[in-house]
Design a protein around this motif. Sequence first.
Motif, PDB file in Angstrom:
ATOM      1  N   LEU A 228       0.838  -1.191   0.000  1.00  0.00           N
ATOM      2  CA  LEU A 228       0.000   0.000   0.000  1.00  0.00           C
ATOM      3  C   LEU A 228       0.875   1.244   0.000  1.00  0.00           C
ATOM      4  O   LEU A 228       1.958   1.249   0.568  1.00  0.00           O
ATOM      5  CB  LEU A 228      -0.916  -0.005   1.224  1.00  0.00           C
ATOM      6  N   PRO A 229       0.427   2.321  -0.650  1.00  0.00           N
ATOM      7  CA  PRO A 229       1.295   3.493  -0.833  1.00  0.00           C
ATOM      8  C   PRO A 229       1.293   4.440   0.366  1.00  0.00           C
ATOM      9  O   PRO A 229       0.338   4.520   1.122  1.00  0.00           O
ATOM     10  CB  PRO A 229       0.661   4.185  -2.043  1.00  0.00           C
ATOM     11  N   VAL A 230       2.398   5.160   0.503  1.00  0.00           N
ATOM     12  CA  VAL A 230       2.473   6.313   1.402  1.00  0.00           C
ATOM     13  C   VAL A 230       3.105   7.452   0.616  1.00  0.00           C
ATOM     14  O   VAL A 230       3.637   7.246  -0.471  1.00  0.00           O
ATOM     15  CB  VAL A 230       3.308   6.030   2.672  1.00  0.00           C
ATOM     16  N   SER A 231       3.052   8.635   1.175  1.00  0.00           N
ATOM     17  CA  SER A 231       3.600   9.791   0.479  1.00  0.00           C
ATOM     18  C   SER A 231       5.001  10.104   0.969  1.00  0.00           C
ATOM     19  O   SER A 231       5.286  10.012   2.156  1.00  0.00           O
ATOM     20  CB  SER A 231       2.697  11.015   0.707  1.00  0.00           C
ATOM     21  N   GLN A 232       5.839  10.487   0.041  1.00  0.00           N
ATOM     22  CA  GLN A 232       7.186  10.929   0.377  1.00  0.00           C
ATOM     23  C   GLN A 232       7.125  12.415   0.719  1.00  0.00           C
ATOM     24  O   GLN A 232       6.436  13.185   0.058  1.00  0.00           O
ATOM     25  CB  GLN A 232       8.100  10.687  -0.819  1.00  0.00           C
ATOM     26  N   PRO A 233       7.826  12.877   1.753  1.00  0.00           N
ATOM     27  CA  PRO A 233       7.766  14.302   2.102  1.00  0.00           C
ATOM     28  C   PRO A 233       8.359  15.182   1.011  1.00  0.00           C
ATOM     29  O   PRO A 233       9.251  14.767   0.267  1.00  0.00           O
ATOM     30  CB  PRO A 233       8.591  14.383   3.393  1.00  0.00           C
ATOM     31  N   ARG A 234       7.858  16.377   0.939  1.00  0.00           N
ATOM     32  CA  ARG A 234       8.331  17.359  -0.035  1.00  0.00           C
ATOM     33  C   ARG A 234       9.065  18.455   0.730  1.00  0.00           C
ATOM     34  O   ARG A 234       8.520  19.058   1.651  1.00  0.00           O
ATOM     35  CB  ARG A 234       7.152  17.941  -0.803  1.00  0.00           C
ATOM     36  N   HIS A 235      10.315  18.713   0.374  1.00  0.00           N
ATOM     37  CA  HIS A 235      11.136  19.706   1.056  1.00  0.00           C
ATOM     38  C   HIS A 235      11.198  20.999   0.249  1.00  0.00           C
ATOM     39  O   HIS A 235      11.407  20.975  -0.964  1.00  0.00           O
ATOM     40  CB  HIS A 235      12.546  19.173   1.289  1.00  0.00           C
ATOM     41  N   VAL A 236      11.034  22.118   0.936  1.00  0.00           N
ATOM     42  CA  VAL A 236      11.095  23.430   0.307  1.00  0.00           C
ATOM     43  C   VAL A 236      12.144  24.259   1.034  1.00  0.00           C
ATOM     44  O   VAL A 236      12.131  24.346   2.264  1.00  0.00           O
ATOM     45  CB  VAL A 236       9.729  24.150   0.368  1.00  0.00           C
ATOM     46  N   ALA A 237      13.052  24.843   0.272  1.00  0.00           N
ATOM     47  CA  ALA A 237      14.044  25.745   0.850  1.00  0.00           C
ATOM     48  C   ALA A 237      13.457  27.145   0.870  1.00  0.00           C
ATOM     49  O   ALA A 237      13.083  27.685  -0.170  1.00  0.00           O
ATOM     50  CB  ALA A 237      15.334  25.720   0.028  1.00  0.00           C
ATOM     51  N   GLY A 238      13.353  27.739   2.053  1.00  0.00           N
ATOM     52  CA  GLY A 238      12.777  29.071   2.112  1.00  0.00           C
ATOM     53  C   GLY A 238      12.781  29.667   3.501  1.00  0.00           C
ATOM     54  O   GLY A 238      12.737  28.953   4.501  1.00  0.00           O
ATOM     55  N   TRP A 239      12.846  30.972   3.551  1.00  0.00           N
ATOM     56  CA  TRP A 239      12.772  31.742   4.787  1.00  0.00           C
ATOM     57  C   TRP A 239      11.363  32.309   4.913  1.00  0.00           C
ATOM     58  O   TRP A 239      10.855  32.948   3.986  1.00  0.00           O
ATOM     59  CB  TRP A 239      13.798  32.867   4.756  1.00  0.00           C
ATOM     60  N   VAL A 240      10.714  32.062   6.020  1.00  0.00           N
ATOM     61  CA  VAL A 240       9.341  32.529   6.217  1.00  0.00           C
ATOM     62  C   VAL A 240       9.373  33.961   6.739  1.00  0.00           C
ATOM     63  O   VAL A 240       9.805  34.213   7.863  1.00  0.00           O
ATOM     64  CB  VAL A 240       8.584  31.622   7.198  1.00  0.00           C
ATOM     65  N   ASN A 241       8.929  34.875   5.917  1.00  0.00           N
ATOM     66  CA  ASN A 241       8.945  36.299   6.261  1.00  0.00           C
ATOM     67  C   ASN A 241       7.824  36.609   7.253  1.00  0.00           C
ATOM     68  O   ASN A 241       6.647  36.436   6.932  1.00  0.00           O
ATOM     69  CB  ASN A 241       8.768  37.125   4.985  1.00  0.00           C
ATOM     70  N   PRO A 242       8.143  37.089   8.461  1.00  0.00           N
ATOM     71  CA  PRO A 242       7.091  37.362   9.443  1.00  0.00           C
ATOM     72  C   PRO A 242       6.160  38.501   9.045  1.00  0.00           C
ATOM     73  O   PRO A 242       5.077  38.644   9.611  1.00  0.00           O
ATOM     74  CB  PRO A 242       7.874  37.708  10.720  1.00  0.00           C
ATOM     75  N   LYS A 243       6.571  39.312   8.080  1.00  0.00           N
ATOM     76  CA  LYS A 243       5.737  40.433   7.644  1.00  0.00           C
ATOM     77  C   LYS A 243       4.942  40.121   6.378  1.00  0.00           C
ATOM     78  O   LYS A 243       4.140  40.927   5.932  1.00  0.00           O
ATOM     79  CB  LYS A 243       6.606  41.669   7.399  1.00  0.00           C
ATOM     80  N   ALA A 244       5.172  38.947   5.800  1.00  0.00           N
ATOM     81  CA  ALA A 244       4.502  38.611   4.542  1.00  0.00           C
ATOM     82  C   ALA A 244       3.056  38.190   4.793  1.00  0.00           C
ATOM     83  O   ALA A 244       2.692  37.747   5.887  1.00  0.00           O
ATOM     84  CB  ALA A 244       5.261  37.506   3.818  1.00  0.00           C
ATOM     85  N   SER A 245       2.237  38.294   3.771  1.00  0.00           N
ATOM     86  CA  SER A 245       0.832  37.899   3.856  1.00  0.00           C
ATOM     87  C   SER A 245       0.712  36.387   3.789  1.00  0.00           C
ATOM     88  O   SER A 245       1.639  35.690   3.367  1.00  0.00           O
ATOM     89  CB  SER A 245       0.041  38.523   2.701  1.00  0.00           C
ATOM     90  N   TRP A 246      -0.451  35.885   4.175  1.00  0.00           N
ATOM     91  CA  TRP A 246      -0.659  34.443   4.092  1.00  0.00           C
ATOM     92  C   TRP A 246      -0.682  33.979   2.639  1.00  0.00           C
ATOM     93  O   TRP A 246      -0.292  32.849   2.345  1.00  0.00           O
ATOM     94  CB  TRP A 246      -1.938  34.033   4.820  1.00  0.00           C
ATOM     95  N   GLU A 247      -1.119  34.872   1.723  1.00  0.00           N
ATOM     96  CA  GLU A 247      -1.098  34.495   0.319  1.00  0.00           C
ATOM     97  C   GLU A 247       0.342  34.256  -0.159  1.00  0.00           C
ATOM     98  O   GLU A 247       0.617  33.323  -0.918  1.00  0.00           O
ATOM     99  CB  GLU A 247      -1.751  35.590  -0.533  1.00  0.00           C
ATOM    100  N   SER A 248       1.267  35.091   0.316  1.00  0.00           N
ATOM    101  CA  SER A 248       2.667  34.899  -0.048  1.00  0.00           C
ATOM    102  C   SER A 248       3.212  33.613   0.551  1.00  0.00           C
ATOM    103  O   SER A 248       4.039  32.925  -0.071  1.00  0.00           O
ATOM    104  CB  SER A 248       3.498  36.094   0.424  1.00  0.00           C
ATOM    105  N   PHE A 249       2.753  33.308   1.745  1.00  0.00           N
ATOM    106  CA  PHE A 249       3.177  32.077   2.399  1.00  0.00           C
ATOM    107  C   PHE A 249       2.720  30.853   1.602  1.00  0.00           C
ATOM    108  O   PHE A 249       3.498  29.923   1.358  1.00  0.00           O
ATOM    109  CB  PHE A 249       2.611  32.052   3.815  1.00  0.00           C
TER     110      PHE A 249
END
Length: 694
Positions: A228-249
């Motif tokens: 049976l299948p499972v999902s492999q994690p997806r890694h994203v390189a990025g800095w989360v800007n505390p001033k950015a909007s949720w849409e940007s996130f």
Amino acid sequence: MSVNLPSAAQHGEMVTSSLSAEQQRDLATRITTFLSMYSHLSDSYIIEFFTEDLWSSLPSSWRVVLRDLKYPQIADLLLGASHADRRYPSVWPLSLLAFRATAQALAFPRESREGGGGTEEFQNNESQSSLLRHIFRKHVKPKKQHEIRKLGALVKELCDQTDCSSVVDVGSGQGHLTRFLSFGLGLTVTAIEADRVLLAMATKFDGELLGVLEKEREKQKESGSSLLPVSQPRHVAGWVNPKASWESFIEQLSGAEGPQTPSGPQTPSGLQTPSGLQTPSRPQTPSGLQTPSGLQTPSGLQTPSGPQTPSGLQTPSGPQTPSGPQTPSGLQTPSGPQTSSGLQTPSGLQTPSGLQTPSGPQTPSGPQTPSGLQTPSGPQTPSGPQTPSGPQTPSGPCKKRPRGSEEETLSTSQHQLSEKDSEDEASRCACVQEGVRPPGEMLRPDFVLTGLHACGDLSSTLLRHFISCPHVRGITSVACCYMKISTREHPSPPGLIAAPHPAGERLQEAMLQPSEFGYPMSSWVGGLPGHQLSYKAREAACHALEDYRRRLWEESQLLRTHCYRATLETFIREQRPELRRAGVQTVKKSHLLTFAEYACLGLARVGLPPDLPLDGGRVEAMLEQQGRVVVFFSLALLLAPVVETLVLLDRIIYLQENDVDSRLVPLFDPNLSPRNFVLVALKARGHGGAKRKS
């Protein structure tokens, strides 16, 4: 719109579960008043004990009764939580007794009333949790093993309640939690991390785990077991800007490929993630990789080929007899009414007390446990093949790690983990994977947000995204590094990570909401007189009271470190007055050195001659006051949990002001993980999208 909170708790009360919104605000008011009265303690630096004559700042009546206390007496009479068998060597002034009692009463309790401490799982092997499968223990220290096991099960419960199978792991680091959520509990995980070195390590460790799964696949293929299948994690390189909007996130999570990671150890060549990180060597086919023994497939899928056993946590052997309704992952839900004591963690990591999501598809009711946990070796009767509770989708953001300060060195086990696999684990395998899905899917709506020790403003940023973004259905937030939180008084505290490219539209985006700081978040706390918390008060809130109390009981030589540093500060100031609180940093094994040896190393670090002549008589006189240094530090340390309580209470009130109820859970054993509180919240589908209240 707020999530319904039933009167009957599902697994015992959490911190604040018995407090109404009015009581929460009243508690915040009382805490700010109390901390304002004793700011001379919370704002003091122990390295200035002699230069600022801190001992004289205490009331004379306090000094008389505290000056001759032995270290175990300090542990019991000042920092001890128990009121039983306290024997005072002299009559203490009422003001001192009131200070201690008030500090302990205002702070959220850090221990679970239901027990289940982390030390029990390391009784047989102090380096390996007996409740976590071997594939999730590799490269993971005991503290982190305890944390990912407990938090992973809680995140799985939230996913089941919200009918989500996607998780965003913020500040994923080396990916230990990510792997447990993905390969162990069958969730679809997007992990985001700003540090590319950590990200490369996470990818490497993913590949190692996939190698183990491939070996398991070969074994199970010979036996004819279903896959049976499972999902492999997806890694994203990025800095989360505390001033950015949720849409940007969201765009950051679902965006195009990111930059390549630095060259170094990589997983077997083959598929690439959207962020450019290498993934395992061969495309996974429907017959792909199998889980290790006992690994349960995603969202409750079970194979028909034998008794069901989950894949990550281990429980005592023997048959289980469920005595009541089961949560989606098999954890029991108490049927009795909720108590009013205010602090109990889940006995089996059940869903947060009182939190209930909007109506949706119900998960299976049969006896079943999360797939990352290892269950009793006795037989269980599965309720039949389960179907997935919902679509699996990716998600994920970033986190940092606290560094130990010179004023307190946290003792964390450094034992290397054994990689020896239990020979009988394969016999417990009842469900296997068909293959590992490549992490190429884009982020879909509705996911649960999690951050394990998200540093400084990152935790507050995630709470704001949780409120604003209609796609985030739940959050588990474990905070740390309170000294790195931005405030109006200190918008850029030391250690705060700046945006990697603060130019162009990024700079414009960062200036959109300049009034939002990491503390305070709520309008109520922000309007209280004396709500301000200094950098030092917030830094002290990161200290481990339990660890220091243990040192006192043991009369550890580590206790001399503060006195050494305070003595050295005196001579540094005399030579260079401008070098106030100079960054000597931690001198390795300073407690085993003579002061002369320590001074040579410390002076060189601030640019002074290591052979600087020191007055031996003055040095001896100051070192003789080590007991007073320890007493003063203990008094300040008593305020640390109160400061942490105010920071967390501010966040609870912020959520309440935005029509979201939450619970605070002392999830981890504080002796293993000092920052042991997790803030848990759920909200209705589609809640958010409007401008948040701040």
